[in-house]
Design an enzyme around this catalytic site. Structure first.
Site, short mmCIF file in Angstrom:
data_model
loop_
_atom_site.label_atom_id
_atom_site.label_comp_id
_atom_site.label_asym_id
_atom_site.label_seq_id
_atom_site.Cartn_x
_atom_site.Cartn_y
_atom_site.Cartn_z
CB CYS A 180 40.96 10.95 -61.33
SG CYS A 180 40.39 9.88 -60.83
CB CYS B 69 35.00 6.14 -64.87
SG CYS B 69 36.04 7.47 -65.01
CB THR C 166 39.57 6.12 -57.66
OG1 THR C 166 41.01 5.76 -58.47
CG2 THR C 166 39.41 7.50 -58.60
CD GLU D 90 43.71 7.83 -56.18
OE1 GLU D 90 44.30 8.78 -55.72
OE2 GLU D 90 43.05 7.78 -57.28
CG HIS E 109 39.05 1.41 -64.71
ND1 HIS E 109 37.62 2.34 -64.42
CD2 HIS E 109 39.81 1.71 -63.82
CE1 HIS E 109 37.90 3.68 -63.54
NE2 HIS E 109 39.74 2.98 -63.28
CE1 TYR F 126 41.75 4.15 -65.50
CE2 TYR F 126 44.46 4.15 -65.61
CZ TYR F 126 43.04 4.22 -64.99
OH TYR F 126 42.89 3.79 -63.13
CB CYS G 70 40.03 10.04 -67.60
SG CYS G 70 41.40 8.62 -67.14
CD GLU H 274 43.60 6.77 -61.41
OE1 GLU H 274 43.79 7.81 -61.49
OE2 GLU H 274 43.00 5.82 -60.39
FE1 SF4 Z 1 39.51 8.64 -62.54
FE2 SF4 Z 1 40.18 7.56 -65.53
FE3 SF4 Z 1 39.79 6.29 -63.60
FE4 SF4 Z 1 37.77 7.70 -64.01
S1 SF4 Z 1 39.06 6.11 -65.10
S2 SF4 Z 1 37.79 7.65 -62.63
S3 SF4 Z 1 38.96 10.38 -64.47
S4 SF4 Z 1 41.10 7.06 -63.14
FE FE Z 2 41.54 4.33 -61.87
#
Ligand code: SF4
Ligand code: FE
Length: 487
Positions: free
Chosen positions: A100, A104, A191, A257, A292, A296, A299, A447
């Protein structure tokens, strides 16, 4: 040009006087800390790639406020192409870090706050939106990392915010002053908090009347007095300070985190973006969550690419790469990964403008995207472990490989096909372990389940967006039900 280099970013974090607790001790900061430095490196990658000609089109954008080239993580999405570029950028960063990269949450928060402040002002003639634009311009010009903060501890989840035994189970305003507000409460699972310059707080649920003190959105610098972080433990985290990098699986990168505490934190007026407008709390939550959930699809597929590659290499090392069921398992992993990516791209392509002018993702498709992400990485992890074999969890440590008493035995018995050295074999197995059981499994698995809302949260939105009545009408007409003649 308002772009920091990776090194300048690290220096900027070093200068922050944060209150951080890790494993029972107060620490100075993430820079140079063996457990936290990999998470800082992952964020640094968002700066490094923006400096690289090859990646600049994905990692940068043109600010609609200043016309300057800015990092895409501080950008307000202007069109569908921006939404698509965001997902592709996240996949790239997942591939580069296998973890991660944390930045984001802030990008998703600024896009949600941008549109909601506009709508609050339209209804109440308040001045939040312009205030937010001034704040945003500073973040863009200084290329800051913003930590988007949503999840409150919630106490007894059957009770609303204003009826909790602990009145700060949801973050709230405890004092209103001429020059600002004082807030107390906490935000969980934050995060990248210790790698951020700013923390942008939003409510965590829809709120009704009586909950005005909880309907608050604002931003403060991460080293504001009264704000402290307690870093969450991760599986195998202390391996990072054992001076045995092979055993960490991913030596350079990781996520982090924290439980972030706000103990009577003062917020000046120019940093308040919502203050009591309860009916807009739900919109802010829904929009942030949708962005968000789109994220996902980017990422996790980037990290998935690394996992697929690691599983394929393990098959090469084991001499099983040509075995049909192994080939089929790799195909299945690819199918699952690309399905998640497709959803991230689809909800971007179907995006639409908000009243404020930025682009929102398609709500239904973003939630379908994240619903798939709550499942597919777990299946991919199972398949990767299946291909890797049990040695992934029974292999000796790096220190045994270095001990002259045992080194030769390990080389003799763990060297595999294609003369893959015992050392390379251990490195690869530890990477798969890291992704599916170790520190990176926090980001890749748990996550995937709970981040951006647990599975049920998506199902609620999917139910709301599914338009069952329209679908019933379609079936009625095709089946020529008598009731359909009346329609
Ligand atoms: Fe982390 Fe993915 Fe959330 Fe970005 S979208 S903060 S990489 S978990
Ligand atoms: Fe997240």
């Amino acid at each position: 040009m308002p772009l920091m280099t990776g090194d300048e970013y690290v220096e900027s974090i070093r200068r922050k006087k944060m209150q951080i607790y890790l494993l029972g001790e107060k620490i100075i900061g993430p820079v140079g800390n063996p457990i936290l430095a990999p998470s800082l490196n992952a964020v640094k990658m968002t700066y490094d790639l923006a400096q690289d000609e090859k990646y600049r089109p994905l990692l940068t954008a043109c600010s609609h406020l200043t016309g300057h080239v800015i990092n895409r993580f501080t950008h307000i999405h202007q069109n569908r192409e921006d939404l698509i570029a965001k997902v592709k950028m996240q996949r790239l960063l997942g591939q580069k870090t296998a973890s991660c990269f944390q930045r984001c949450v802030g990008m998703d928060a600024i896009n949600a706050v941008f549109s909601v402040t506009y709508e609050i002002d339209r209804k109440y003639k308040t001045a939040y939106h312009n205030r937010f634009l001034r704040y945003l311009e500073k973040c863009q010009e200084q290329d800051l990392v913003i930590d988007g903060a949503m999840t409150d501890p919630k106490g007894d989840r059957h009770l609303p915010a204003d009826r909790q035994t602990n009145p700060e189970a949801y973050l709230r305003v405890v004092e209103r002053r001429e020059d600002g507000i004082v807030v107390s409460g906490a935000k969980c699972h934050q995060t990248g908090a210790c790698n951020s310059h700013e923390i942008l707080v939003m409510p965590t649920v829809s709120l009704g009347s009586g909950c005005e003190d909880y309907a608050v959105s604002f931003s403060v610098p991460i080293d504001t007095p009264g704000l402290l972080m307690i870093i969450g433990r991760q599986s195998c985290d202390t391996r990072k300070r054992e001076s045995a990098p092979i055993d960490t699986g991913n030596q350079r990168f990781g996520g982090v985190e924290a439980l972030v505490i706000f103990d009577h934190v003062f917020v000046p007026n120019d940093r308040i973006f919502m203050n009591g407008e309860t009916e807009f709390a739900g919109s802010l939550v829904e929009r942030f969550a949708a962005y968000h959930r789109q994220s996902y699809g980017g990422c996790k597929t980037g990290v998935g690419d690394v996992l697929i590659g690691a599983a394929a290499l393990a098959a090469d090392q084991n001499g099983t790469a040509k075995t049909s069921h192994i080939k089929d398992k790799l195909i299945e992993m690819t199918h699952l990964n690309e399905t998640m990516f497709s959803c991230g791209i689809a909800c971007s392509c179907e995006g639409c403008p908000t009243a404020a002018g930025n682009y929102s993702v398609d709500l239904l498709l973003a939630n379908v995207c994240k619903q798939n992400v709550t499942r597919f990485p777990f299946e991919m992890a199972r398949l990767a472990q299946d291909i890797a074999g049990g040695l992934m969890v029974t292999a000796p440590s790096q220190k045994d490989l270095e001990n002259p008493d045992t080194a030769e035995y390990i080389r003799k018995y763990l060297t595999a096909a294609d003369c893959a050295s015992a050392q390379d074999r251990l490195k690869l197995l530890r990477l798969i372990e890291n992704l599916t059981l170790g520190t990176a499994a926090v980001g890749y698995l748990t996550e995937s389940l709970h981040g951006a809302g647990s599975p049920q949260a998506q199902r609620v939105v999917i139910a709301r967006q599914s338009n069952l009545d329209e679908k019933k009408k379609l079936a009625e007409r095709i089946a020529r039900l008598e009731s359909s003649d009346r329609r």
